[in-house]
Structure formats: structure tokens, C-alpha cells
Write an enzyme that holds these catalytic residues in place. Structure first.
Site, PDB file in Angstrom:
ATOM      1  N   ARG A 219     -39.180  -0.214  28.707  1.00 42.60           N
ATOM      2  CA  ARG A 219     -40.266   0.441  27.986  1.00 42.60           C
ATOM      3  C   ARG A 219     -41.598  -0.054  28.543  1.00 42.60           C
ATOM      4  O   ARG A 219     -41.683  -1.130  29.123  1.00 42.60           O
ATOM      5  CB  ARG A 219     -40.173   0.140  26.487  1.00 42.60           C
ATOM      6  CG  ARG A 219     -38.847   0.565  25.843  1.00 42.60           C
ATOM      7  CD  ARG A 219     -38.807   0.149  24.379  1.00 42.60           C
ATOM      8  NE  ARG A 219     -37.590   0.586  23.702  1.00 42.60           N
ATOM      9  CZ  ARG A 219     -36.479  -0.145  23.581  1.00 42.60           C
ATOM     10  NH1 ARG A 219     -36.447  -1.376  24.095  1.00 42.60           N
ATOM     11  NH2 ARG A 219     -35.420   0.329  22.946  1.00 42.60           N
ATOM     12  N   HIS A 328     -42.697   7.794  29.594  1.00 38.69           N
ATOM     13  CA  HIS A 328     -41.393   7.459  29.011  1.00 38.69           C
ATOM     14  C   HIS A 328     -40.246   8.179  29.718  1.00 38.69           C
ATOM     15  O   HIS A 328     -39.083   7.754  29.631  1.00 38.69           O
ATOM     16  CB  HIS A 328     -41.396   7.827  27.521  1.00 38.69           C
ATOM     17  CG  HIS A 328     -40.253   7.252  26.744  1.00 38.69           C
ATOM     18  ND1 HIS A 328     -40.152   5.907  26.447  1.00 38.69           N
ATOM     19  CD2 HIS A 328     -39.148   7.834  26.213  1.00 38.69           C
ATOM     20  CE1 HIS A 328     -39.054   5.688  25.754  1.00 38.69           C
ATOM     21  NE2 HIS A 328     -38.420   6.843  25.599  1.00 38.69           N
ATOM     22  N   ARG A 331     -38.042   6.091  31.849  1.00 41.75           N
ATOM     23  CA  ARG A 331     -36.961   5.372  31.153  1.00 41.75           C
ATOM     24  C   ARG A 331     -35.722   6.261  31.063  1.00 41.75           C
ATOM     25  O   ARG A 331     -34.597   5.795  31.241  1.00 41.75           O
ATOM     26  CB  ARG A 331     -37.442   4.963  29.761  1.00 41.75           C
ATOM     27  CG  ARG A 331     -36.399   4.270  28.885  1.00 41.75           C
ATOM     28  CD  ARG A 331     -37.066   3.702  27.638  1.00 41.75           C
ATOM     29  NE  ARG A 331     -36.120   3.334  26.598  1.00 41.75           N
ATOM     30  CZ  ARG A 331     -35.430   2.214  26.581  1.00 41.75           C
ATOM     31  NH1 ARG A 331     -35.544   1.346  27.574  1.00 41.75           N
ATOM     32  NH2 ARG A 331     -34.603   1.948  25.591  1.00 41.75           N
ATOM     33  N   HIS A 354     -30.634  -0.581  23.249  1.00 42.68           N
ATOM     34  CA  HIS A 354     -30.454   0.355  22.141  1.00 42.68           C
ATOM     35  C   HIS A 354     -29.502  -0.205  21.088  1.00 42.68           C
ATOM     36  O   HIS A 354     -28.484  -0.835  21.414  1.00 42.68           O
ATOM     37  CB  HIS A 354     -29.866   1.677  22.634  1.00 42.68           C
ATOM     38  CG  HIS A 354     -30.881   2.606  23.210  1.00 42.68           C
ATOM     39  ND1 HIS A 354     -32.038   2.949  22.552  1.00 42.68           N
ATOM     40  CD2 HIS A 354     -30.910   3.280  24.389  1.00 42.68           C
ATOM     41  CE1 HIS A 354     -32.739   3.794  23.301  1.00 42.68           C
ATOM     42  NE2 HIS A 354     -32.081   4.005  24.418  1.00 42.68           N
ATOM     43  N   TYR A 363     -27.656  10.152  26.782  1.00 41.56           N
ATOM     44  CA  TYR A 363     -27.966   9.903  28.185  1.00 41.56           C
ATOM     45  C   TYR A 363     -26.756  10.210  29.064  1.00 41.56           C
ATOM     46  O   TYR A 363     -26.892  10.758  30.159  1.00 41.56           O
ATOM     47  CB  TYR A 363     -28.376   8.443  28.389  1.00 41.56           C
ATOM     48  CG  TYR A 363     -29.760   8.115  27.887  1.00 41.56           C
ATOM     49  CD1 TYR A 363     -30.845   8.935  28.167  1.00 41.56           C
ATOM     50  CD2 TYR A 363     -29.993   6.963  27.145  1.00 41.56           C
ATOM     51  CE1 TYR A 363     -32.111   8.632  27.724  1.00 41.56           C
ATOM     52  CE2 TYR A 363     -31.264   6.644  26.693  1.00 41.56           C
ATOM     53  CZ  TYR A 363     -32.316   7.480  26.981  1.00 41.56           C
ATOM     54  OH  TYR A 363     -33.571   7.174  26.541  1.00 41.56           O
TER      55      TYR A 363
END
Length: 384
Positions: A219, A328, A331, A354, A363
Site C-alpha cells: 500500500r 492503488h 497493488r 489481507h 484476485y
């Protein structure tokens, strides 16, 4: 459903409210009368879970009156939403019982001053379910559904606290699914070709930051808080130790704290293709382990701000034809590429920091993992 009739007690009265809680009231002393000569009635400032609790409150008031220690309560103004909501934000904690991060606190205060402004001067007790439905409908019509969902979630939290404080009997926020509302817009990561154009187009002092962001999936706050001592090199392997993140708010400036989630403390190994450029970059930094890896361009002792970075980021993404792409998205690029390499759900969760398995699975889906496994099944079927 109408409130049940008051139950006659030896002193005072108790009634059961539609919410299932109990309300107690009593008359003041004989000399405490109103303009018509009637004794005034006083209601407890809170409601009670059980009749026993209500009777205990009445018993204390009866003793105070008998001992001449009772004092007429001063009529307090009703609690207004705006001040109460801001106090709620100031005292709220996260799921770990810790104070809110400065950026989260500022975002909540922005919601109170912005989308929730129609309730600013409204008494908490006057906010009804139909008021909330009308407000939410207007917010949803604005097209900012994600913001509407966030504002509704905060409103629901504030009103739940008011219920717990005995200021209202029921939470007026009853709209199913409103807390999870979103615009449905997915963040589209760059293609390999688009990423290459961005890296080639951006100021050379920031090109490595882009590459590390894309291949590590860190991040922004984690990336810009990396220190020299967090970069571990063993042979051809570079590992980043993530244990902190920095946020910026107008009121507090740069604030260093923990990563966003409980799983945020982790180590992230980088592809070997980045080893040589990272070695060269570290050699240009201050020798101290505390030196920032990606500092402000004007002062190596200060954090790189998102505003300063944006001046270089916008032209670079425009060169790649991706004016729509937020930082972002890098990422997302790192997560999908890690999934394409064959990472399991747990491995992906650990790398990305996460707690939510569903995010990691998304993802994997975006990386075409499902299609790849189906192709392998077809190969097995053909072989059989």
C-alpha cells in the site's frame, strides 16, 4: 405497536416500551408543583433492561426524596446529532480496541460534515426510519453509492451508540444492504505494456518506486514508510519487512502507525529482476537504517506526499492511456501477478496483508486462475 400502560408501583410508575426496554417515572415532592398546582412528574434519563433495574432506580429516588436530598433535574437540551456524532468519532476504537488512525478519523468527520450534514441540527430522538430512508435515497441518486454506503454505516454506528447510551430506544437505520453499497467500479490494473510505459515516462527518481509498488503489492503508506533497515538482501533475494505505515492528515501531518490490517505485519520477497536496481538505489541513500527508501524529492528526511507524487504520476499514466488508473491499481497488478504465478489463497492473503479471504479469491479470479485450472482439467480428461 402502542406503548403498554404504566404499571402501578408503590412509588412511581414503570412502563414497557415497544423496544422491550422499561421506562420509569415518579412524582416530585409535594411542594414541587407546576403552574396548575399539579405535582411534576420526572422520567428517568435512561431506559432499563429489566423491571428490576427500573424499580431499583425508583427506590433510590424515593430515598432521596424522603431524606430531602433529592434535587430537581435541570431540563437538559436534547442531544443533537452533529456534536454527538463528532464525539462518537473522537472516542471510537477499531476492531482491535485501538484509537482510530488519523486518516480514518478525518474521513469520518468529513462524512459527518458532508453527506450526513442534513442531520447536523436534528435531535437524535427525532431521527426516524423514514428520515433515514429519504436521506439515503437522495444520497444514492447522487451516483456516489460507495460514499453513501460509508456514510450510512457511520450513521448506523452513531445511532447504535445512542441506543446503548439510553438516548433513543431503537436504531432508525433499518435499510438492508445499505452498508455494503458501492458504485461497482472495479480497479483495473495496468497491463505489462502500460506499466512499462509508466515506468519509462515518470521522473527517473520515482521509477523504482513504481516497480516496487507493482511487484510487491504494498500500500502507499507502507511503501513510503519503508526504511533502509526494512530492506533485507540475501544473495539475489530482496525481502521487504513491513511493520509500519504512514498516513497524512491536514490536522496532524504525517503520522506513523501500524499497517492497515492485523495481517499487515509481514515480509514480502521481490522478483530477482529488482535486486540490482535496489542495490544501486540503497547505495545512494543515507547509510542509516532509519533512512527513508522513497523520501520526498526535495528533502530526503521527509516523507513523500501523495500530492507531490501526483504531479509526476498523472502525466505518466496519461502517457500509457490510463488517465482513469489510481495508484492503488499497482497493488492489484502485484496481487494478480502473484496469483498467476500459482499462489494459494493463504499465500496471497499473507503477501498482501489481507484478513479477508474473499478479497484474495477475487484476485485469483481476475488472474484467470479458474480458467487455468479448468484447462488443466481438460488436459487430464484428454489424457484419460
Amino acid at each position: 405497536m402502542a406503548a403498554q400502560r404504566k404499571r402501578r408501583e408503590t412509588f412511581g410508575a414503570i412502563r414497557k416500551l415497544p423496544s422491550g426496554r422499561y421506562q420509569a417515572s415518579h412524582l416530585g415532592p409535594e411542594n414541587d408543583v407546576n403552574e396548575k398546582g399539579h405535582r411534576r412528574r420526572y422520567t428517568a434519563p435512561m431506559t432499563f433492561d429489566t423491571q428490576t433495574d427500573a424499580r431499583a432506580w425508583l427506590s433510590r429516588k424515593r430515598i432521596e426524596i424522603a431524606d430531602k436530598k433529592w434535587r430537581s433535574p435541570v431540563s437538559a437540551a436534547p442531544a443533537m446529532f452533529g456534536p454527538y456524532a463528532r464525539a462518537h468519532v473522537d472516542t471510537r476504537t477499531n476492531s482491535r480496541g485501538e484509537p482510530l488512525k488519523p486518516r480514518t478519523r478525518d474521513e469520518y468527520l468529513r462524512l459527518v460534515a458532508g453527506p450526513l450534514a442534513p442531520f447536523e441540527h436534528k435531535p437524535l430522538s427525532a431521527i426516524r426510519p423514514d428520515d433515514v430512508r429519504r436521506w439515503y435515497s437522495e444520497q444514492a441518486k447522487s451516483g456516489k453509492q460507495t460514499q453513501a454506503g460509508h456514510a450510512y454505516r457511520l450513521l448506523k454506528s452513531v445511532m447504535a451508540t445512542a441506543v446503548g447510551d439510553g438516548l433513543i430506544d431503537d436504531n432508525p437505520c433499518q435499510i438492508k444492504g445499505a452498508s455494503k453499497a458501492s458504485t461497482g467500479r472495479d480497479v483495473k490494473p495496468p497491463t505489462d505494456a502500460e506499466l512499462a510505459i509508466i515506468i519509462a515516462s515518470i521522473d527517473r527518481r520515482l521509477s523504482l518506486l513504481i516497480e516496487v509498488a507493482a511487484w510487491s503489492g504494498l500500500r502507499w503508506g507502507e511503501l513510503t514508510e519503508l526504511r533502509r533497515g526494512d530492506v533485507l538482501i540475501s544473495g539475489e533475494t530482496v525481502t521487504l519487512a513491513v511493520s509500519r505505515a504512514v498516513t497524512y492528515t491536514k490536522s496532524d501531518g504525517f503520522v506513523i502507525g501500524k499497517p492497515k490490517s492485523f495481517a499487515g505485519n509481514r515480509t514480502v520477497a521481490l522478483p530477482h529482476t529488482l535486486t540490482t536496481p535496489i542495490r544501486a538505489h540503497l547505495s545512494s541513500l543515507n547509510a542509516s537504517d532509519d533512512a527513508l527508501v522513497f523520501p520526498a524529492l526535495s528533502d530526503a528526511s521527509k516523507h513523500l506526499s501523495a500530492g507531490s507524487f501526483a504531479q509526476f504520476w498523472r502525466p505518466a499514466r496519461a502517457a500509457a492511456g490510463r488517465e482513469d488508473m489510481p495508484f492503488h491499481a499497482l497493488r492489484h497488478f502485484g496481487a494478480t501477478r502473484y496469483a498467476m504465478a500459482g499462489a494459494t489463497t493463504k499465500e496471497l492473503m499473507r503477501r498482501m496483508g489481507h484478513n479477508d479471504m474473499s478479497v484474495a479469491m477475487r484476485y485469483q479470479h481476475e488472474a484467470g486462475r479458474d480458467e487455468e485450472l479448468a484447462r488443466r482439467m481438460s488436459d487430464l480428461a484428454g489424457g484419460a
